[in-house]
Design a protein around this motif. Structure first.
Motif, mmCIF file in Angstrom:
data_model
loop_
_atom_site.group_PDB
_atom_site.id
_atom_site.type_symbol
_atom_site.label_atom_id
_atom_site.label_comp_id
_atom_site.label_asym_id
_atom_site.label_seq_id
_atom_site.Cartn_x
_atom_site.Cartn_y
_atom_site.Cartn_z
ATOM 1 N N GLY A 146 1.153 -0.971 0.239
ATOM 2 C CA GLY A 146 0.024 -0.254 0.074
ATOM 3 C C GLY A 146 0.894 1.418 -0.063
ATOM 4 N N THR A 147 1.408 1.470 0.993
ATOM 5 C CA THR A 147 2.891 2.579 0.866
ATOM 6 C C THR A 147 3.777 2.587 -0.671
ATOM 7 O OG1 THR A 147 3.117 1.849 3.267
ATOM 8 C CG2 THR A 147 4.363 3.296 2.148
ATOM 9 N N LEU A 148 4.032 2.157 -0.919
ATOM 10 C CA LEU A 148 4.783 1.887 -2.509
ATOM 11 C C LEU A 148 3.368 2.165 -3.452
ATOM 12 C CD1 LEU A 148 7.727 0.260 -3.459
ATOM 13 C CD2 LEU A 148 5.860 -1.162 -4.407
ATOM 14 N N LEU A 149 2.535 1.936 -3.447
ATOM 15 C CA LEU A 149 1.457 1.946 -4.180
ATOM 16 C C LEU A 149 1.601 3.174 -3.871
ATOM 17 C CD1 LEU A 149 -1.060 0.309 -4.942
ATOM 18 C CD2 LEU A 149 1.262 -0.451 -6.127
ATOM 19 N N LEU A 150 1.247 4.447 -2.792
ATOM 20 C CA LEU A 150 1.091 5.437 -2.449
ATOM 21 C C LEU A 150 2.132 6.448 -3.235
ATOM 22 C CD1 LEU A 150 -0.133 5.856 1.056
ATOM 23 C CD2 LEU A 150 -1.160 6.684 -1.003
ATOM 24 N N LEU A 151 3.066 5.490 -2.926
ATOM 25 C CA LEU A 151 4.486 6.556 -3.812
ATOM 26 C C LEU A 151 4.817 6.827 -4.631
ATOM 27 C CD1 LEU A 151 7.316 5.450 -0.819
ATOM 28 C CD2 LEU A 151 6.348 7.469 -0.517
ATOM 29 N N PHE A 152 3.891 5.233 -5.555
ATOM 30 C CA PHE A 152 3.812 5.555 -6.906
ATOM 31 C C PHE A 152 3.237 6.191 -7.742
ATOM 32 C CE2 PHE A 152 5.607 1.041 -7.608
ATOM 33 C CZ PHE A 152 7.109 1.528 -7.586
ATOM 34 N N GLY A 153 1.723 6.454 -7.068
ATOM 35 C CA GLY A 153 0.993 7.098 -7.385
ATOM 36 C C GLY A 153 1.062 8.328 -7.532
ATOM 37 N N ALA A 154 1.782 9.232 -6.015
ATOM 38 C CA ALA A 154 2.257 11.010 -6.187
ATOM 39 C C ALA A 154 3.026 10.437 -7.296
ATOM 40 C CB ALA A 154 3.279 10.754 -4.168
#
Length: 257
Positions: free
Chosen positions: A244-252
């Protein structure tokens, strides 16, 4: 770099088998950020990749009676036309401007929507199943299902993300009476034609690399097999916060760069 693509497919396939999380949310950002593949090519190739890999899951769930075909048809009534129209708009847009910014922004938005679902999937699914009371809304549910399908059709065509994680959570909230396995089966059955139509549309625009697709499949299929067999031994509560954290970073990264 074919071996690198195969390794990427192996890793993503392993994670998918381990957690059940949609591969597009990881595969497309990895192809763009770590292999410097253009967003259009990464998205188009990943859409066909998703259609092929999910087809096997659809067959298995169909044989076990885990698919609500009426709901699949309702979602497809919205998503398939929306995907086709989005492809046509992309084709016209590509003649007058660069689609890179549009696609990367859509990818960022899709990842930012997906990340909290990954992080809080258990809580959200439990809330929908035990506390959500639709009441009079049931009368409007078919129309809402079609509308939600249309939204997914647009988002998936632009980003290759959303047919798995977001689709599953939407079904949990629209149909809280359904068991988890039927929700998953129904979502997979809907994702196959959606990703196929969107992927073929990208293929028509030249946004599919078949050598890349083959390399990803060579790695992902055994990865999914191994991951699914180890899923009971690796606690999701450890993996989901990381993913989830990885996806947040990718998304940002994609949404705001």
């Amino acid at each position: 770099m074919e071996w690198g693509y195969t390794v990427a497919g192996l890793v993503v396939g392993f994670v998918v088998g381990l957690t059940g999380m949609g591969g597009g949310a990881l595969m497309t950002p990895i192809l763009i950020l770590f292999f410097n593949i253009s967003p259009a090519l990464a998205i188009g190739t990943d859409l066909l990749f998703a259609s092929i890999t999910k087809a096997g899951g659809m067959v298995v769930h169909g044989r076990r009676g885990h698919i609500e075909w009426k709901i699949v048809r309702l979602m497809a009534m919205g998503s398939i036309p929306a995907a086709a129209i989005t492809v046509l708009v992309l084709q016209q847009y590509s003649y007058s401007g660069d689609t890179k910014k549009l696609l990367t922004t859509a990818l960022g938005v899709a990842l930012l929507l997906t990340a909290p679902v990954v992080l809080f999937k258990g809580y959200l699914a439990n809330f929908a199943h035990t506390r959500l009371k639709l009441g009079a809304f049931v009368h409007w549910r078919p129309a809402v299902t079609v509308a939600v399908g249309a939204g997914l059709g647009i988002l998936v065509t632009l980003s290759s993300v959303g047919a798995g994680v977001l689709g599953t959570m939407i079904l949990f909230f629209l149909y809280p009476h359904m068991t988890a396995v039927r929700v998953v089966g129904t979502d997979i059955a809907h994702a196959v034609p959606l990703t196929a139509v969107a992927g073929l549309g990208h293929l028509q625009m030249g946004n599919v690399d078949f050598a890349l697709l083959g390399s990803l499949l060579v790695g992902s299929l055994p990865g999914i097999y191994v991951g699914s067999h180890l899923s009971s031994r690796v606690p999701e509560k450890v993996l989901r916060p990381i993913l989830g954290t990885l996806l947040l970073l990718f998304g940002a990264k994609f949404a705001f760069s």
